[in-house]
Design a protein around this motif. Structure first.
Motif, PDB file in Angstrom:
ATOM      1  N   MET A   1      -9.840 -15.230 -13.039  1.00 20.87           N
ATOM      2  CA  MET A   1      -8.971 -16.348 -13.224  1.00 20.87           C
ATOM      3  C   MET A   1      -9.415 -17.423 -12.244  1.00 20.87           C
ATOM      4  N   GLY A   2      -9.472 -18.651 -12.694  1.00 19.60           N
ATOM      5  CA  GLY A   2      -9.929 -19.688 -11.789  1.00 19.60           C
ATOM      6  C   GLY A   2      -9.388 -21.060 -12.123  1.00 19.60           C
ATOM      7  N   LEU A   3      -9.449 -21.899 -11.159  1.00 23.02           N
ATOM      8  CA  LEU A   3      -9.100 -23.313 -11.292  1.00 23.02           C
ATOM      9  C   LEU A   3     -10.275 -24.103 -10.765  1.00 23.02           C
ATOM     10  N   SER A   4     -10.575 -25.230 -11.410  1.00 27.01           N
ATOM     11  CA  SER A   4     -11.619 -26.105 -10.895  1.00 27.01           C
ATOM     12  C   SER A   4     -11.298 -27.536 -11.286  1.00 27.01           C
ATOM     13  N   ARG A   5     -11.874 -28.435 -10.526  1.00 29.81           N
ATOM     14  CA  ARG A   5     -11.582 -29.843 -10.799  1.00 29.81           C
ATOM     15  C   ARG A   5     -12.677 -30.711 -10.220  1.00 29.81           C
ATOM     16  N   ASN A   6     -13.082 -31.694 -10.991  1.00 28.68           N
ATOM     17  CA  ASN A   6     -13.964 -32.738 -10.492  1.00 28.68           C
ATOM     18  C   ASN A   6     -13.091 -33.837  -9.919  1.00 28.68           C
ATOM     19  N   GLN A   7     -13.414 -34.246  -8.727  1.00 30.76           N
ATOM     20  CA  GLN A   7     -12.671 -35.303  -8.047  1.00 30.76           C
ATOM     21  C   GLN A   7     -13.617 -36.474  -7.791  1.00 30.76           C
ATOM     22  N   GLN A   8     -13.075 -37.591  -7.352  1.00 28.59           N
ATOM     23  CA  GLN A   8     -13.923 -38.721  -6.983  1.00 28.59           C
ATOM     24  C   GLN A   8     -14.849 -38.342  -5.832  1.00 28.59           C
ATOM     25  N   TRP A   9     -14.376 -37.533  -4.940  1.00 28.88           N
ATOM     26  CA  TRP A   9     -15.143 -37.155  -3.750  1.00 28.88           C
ATOM     27  C   TRP A   9     -16.072 -35.972  -3.975  1.00 28.88           C
ATOM     28  N   GLY A  10     -15.951 -35.274  -5.135  1.00 26.13           N
ATOM     29  CA  GLY A  10     -16.807 -34.122  -5.391  1.00 26.13           C
ATOM     30  C   GLY A  10     -16.177 -33.158  -6.384  1.00 26.13           C
ATOM     31  N   HIS A  11     -16.406 -31.871  -6.143  1.00 25.82           N
ATOM     32  CA  HIS A  11     -15.936 -30.826  -7.052  1.00 25.82           C
ATOM     33  C   HIS A  11     -15.392 -29.659  -6.228  1.00 25.82           C
ATOM     34  N   TRP A  12     -14.340 -29.003  -6.739  1.00 25.33           N
ATOM     35  CA  TRP A  12     -13.835 -27.792  -6.092  1.00 25.33           C
ATOM     36  C   TRP A  12     -13.481 -26.770  -7.167  1.00 25.33           C
ATOM     37  N   SER A  13     -13.532 -25.520  -6.765  1.00 22.79           N
ATOM     38  CA  SER A  13     -13.043 -24.461  -7.648  1.00 22.79           C
ATOM     39  C   SER A  13     -12.529 -23.311  -6.797  1.00 22.79           C
ATOM     40  N   LEU A  14     -11.559 -22.627  -7.330  1.00 25.71           N
ATOM     41  CA  LEU A  14     -10.955 -21.469  -6.689  1.00 25.71           C
ATOM     42  C   LEU A  14     -10.873 -20.387  -7.762  1.00 25.71           C
ATOM     43  N   ASN A  15     -11.504 -19.238  -7.490  1.00 25.91           N
ATOM     44  CA  ASN A  15     -11.579 -18.161  -8.469  1.00 25.91           C
ATOM     45  C   ASN A  15     -11.101 -16.863  -7.847  1.00 25.91           C
ATOM     46  N   ALA A  16     -10.301 -16.124  -8.596  1.00 17.46           N
ATOM     47  CA  ALA A  16      -9.844 -14.805  -8.165  1.00 17.46           C
ATOM     48  C   ALA A  16     -10.255 -13.813  -9.240  1.00 17.46           C
ATOM     49  N   TYR A  17     -10.655 -12.625  -8.803  1.00 15.51           N
ATOM     50  CA  TYR A  17     -11.094 -11.637  -9.775  1.00 15.51           C
ATOM     51  C   TYR A  17     -10.814 -10.225  -9.280  1.00 15.51           C
ATOM     52  N   GLU A  18     -10.792  -9.324 -10.239  1.00 13.42           N
ATOM     53  CA  GLU A  18     -10.689  -7.903  -9.940  1.00 13.42           C
ATOM     54  C   GLU A  18     -11.619  -7.161 -10.888  1.00 13.42           C
ATOM     55  N   THR A  19     -12.440  -6.296 -10.315  1.00 14.31           N
ATOM     56  CA  THR A  19     -13.371  -5.483 -11.089  1.00 14.31           C
ATOM     57  C   THR A  19     -13.047  -4.025 -10.838  1.00 14.31           C
ATOM     58  N   LYS A  20     -12.828  -3.287 -11.904  1.00 16.44           N
ATOM     59  CA  LYS A  20     -12.606  -1.840 -11.788  1.00 16.44           C
ATOM     60  C   LYS A  20     -13.879  -1.154 -12.258  1.00 16.44           C
ATOM     61  N   ILE A  21     -14.355  -0.213 -11.453  1.00 19.35           N
ATOM     62  CA  ILE A  21     -15.630   0.435 -11.727  1.00 19.35           C
ATOM     63  C   ILE A  21     -15.417   1.941 -11.870  1.00 19.35           C
ATOM     64  N   SER A  22     -15.987   2.510 -12.914  1.00 17.67           N
ATOM     65  CA  SER A  22     -16.014   3.962 -13.096  1.00 17.67           C
ATOM     66  C   SER A  22     -17.434   4.436 -12.846  1.00 17.67           C
ATOM     67  N   ASP A  23     -17.561   5.558 -12.158  1.00 19.36           N
ATOM     68  CA  ASP A  23     -18.869   6.170 -11.911  1.00 19.36           C
ATOM     69  C   ASP A  23     -19.819   5.240 -11.154  1.00 19.36           C
ATOM     70  N   LEU A  24     -19.374   4.752 -10.021  1.00 20.60           N
ATOM     71  CA  LEU A  24     -20.202   3.915  -9.152  1.00 20.60           C
ATOM     72  C   LEU A  24     -21.164   4.815  -8.377  1.00 20.60           C
ATOM     73  N   ILE A  25     -22.450   4.526  -8.447  1.00 23.89           N
ATOM     74  CA  ILE A  25     -23.449   5.322  -7.742  1.00 23.89           C
ATOM     75  C   ILE A  25     -23.766   4.642  -6.412  1.00 23.89           C
ATOM     76  N   VAL A  26     -23.670   5.413  -5.324  1.00 23.05           N
ATOM     77  CA  VAL A  26     -23.895   4.910  -3.970  1.00 23.05           C
ATOM     78  C   VAL A  26     -24.863   5.844  -3.267  1.00 23.05           C
ATOM     79  N   ALA A  27     -25.835   5.283  -2.547  1.00 18.92           N
ATOM     80  CA  ALA A  27     -26.769   6.093  -1.756  1.00 18.92           C
ATOM     81  C   ALA A  27     -26.176   6.278  -0.362  1.00 18.92           C
ATOM     82  N   LEU A  28     -25.964   7.526   0.041  1.00 11.85           N
ATOM     83  CA  LEU A  28     -25.293   7.825   1.298  1.00 11.85           C
ATOM     84  C   LEU A  28     -26.283   8.174   2.410  1.00 11.85           C
TER      85      LEU A  28
END
Length: 174
Positions: free
Chosen positions: A1-28
């Motif tokens: 989910m995010g918000l963004s906007r072009n302004q006279q002075w530039g650009h901004w955006s704010l994004n939030a996210y959630e990722t759920k992962i099954s079977d994540l492989i990690v080297a220990l």
């Protein structure tokens, strides 16, 4: 989910996210044999601000992560290995005719190298500089210095990253 906007002075955006992962492989560590995490979750917030000040382009990118192991077992609720909870990138550049000059700053926060969160990896900062010359519309010559201050850092325990490096690149892009 995010918000963004072009302004006279530039650009901004704010994004939030959630990722759920099954079977994540990690080297220990210490032998870095791959292991499976049944479940993991990464929540993140990213704030981007780009402005132009006195002819200079200034891009800022801040990321805040909450990377959690959700597998059953003793590491449940611990942070996922090798994922900095905070990172920031600043990129500043400007064109002067056929020349472009710029620099960047990258900062990575603390993180752990193991699922038990006992091997701490220190935060680090990297600075880079670059200059580019447009030989023609398609040809560019670029020189850059990465890790300007020769920072010693690790993205994985006991695995040092390159020190200061100088690059000269000739690029063709039709």
């Amino acid at each position: 989910m995010g918000l963004s906007r072009n302004q006279q002075w530039g650009h901004w955006s704010l994004n939030a996210y959630e990722t759920k992962i099954s079977d994540l492989i990690v080297a220990l560590p210490p032998d870095y044999i791959p292991v499976n995490f049944d479940k993991a979750r990464i929540r993140g917030l990213e704030a981007i601000v780009s402005v132009r000040i006195a002819g200079w382009n200034v891009d800022n990118d801040l990321t805040i992560l909450d990377p959690v192991n959700e597998s059953a077992g003793p590491e449940n609720g611990n942070l996922l290995p090798r994922r900095a909870q905070q990172s920031y990138r600043l990129d500043v550049y400007r064109a002067f005719g056929r020349f472009q000059v710029g620099g960047s700053l990258y900062v990575a926060g603390r993180r752990f190298d193991d699922p038990a969160n006992t091997i701490r990896l220190n935060p680090y900062s990297l600075v880079g500089l670059r200059v580019e010359y447009a030989l023609s519309k398609a040809w560019r010559l670029q020189g850059r210095i990465e890790n300007l201050f020769n920072t010693n850092y690790e993205t994985a325990a006991y695995y040092n990253q390159p020190g200061r490096a100088v690059y000269l690149t000739l690029r063709y892009q039709p």
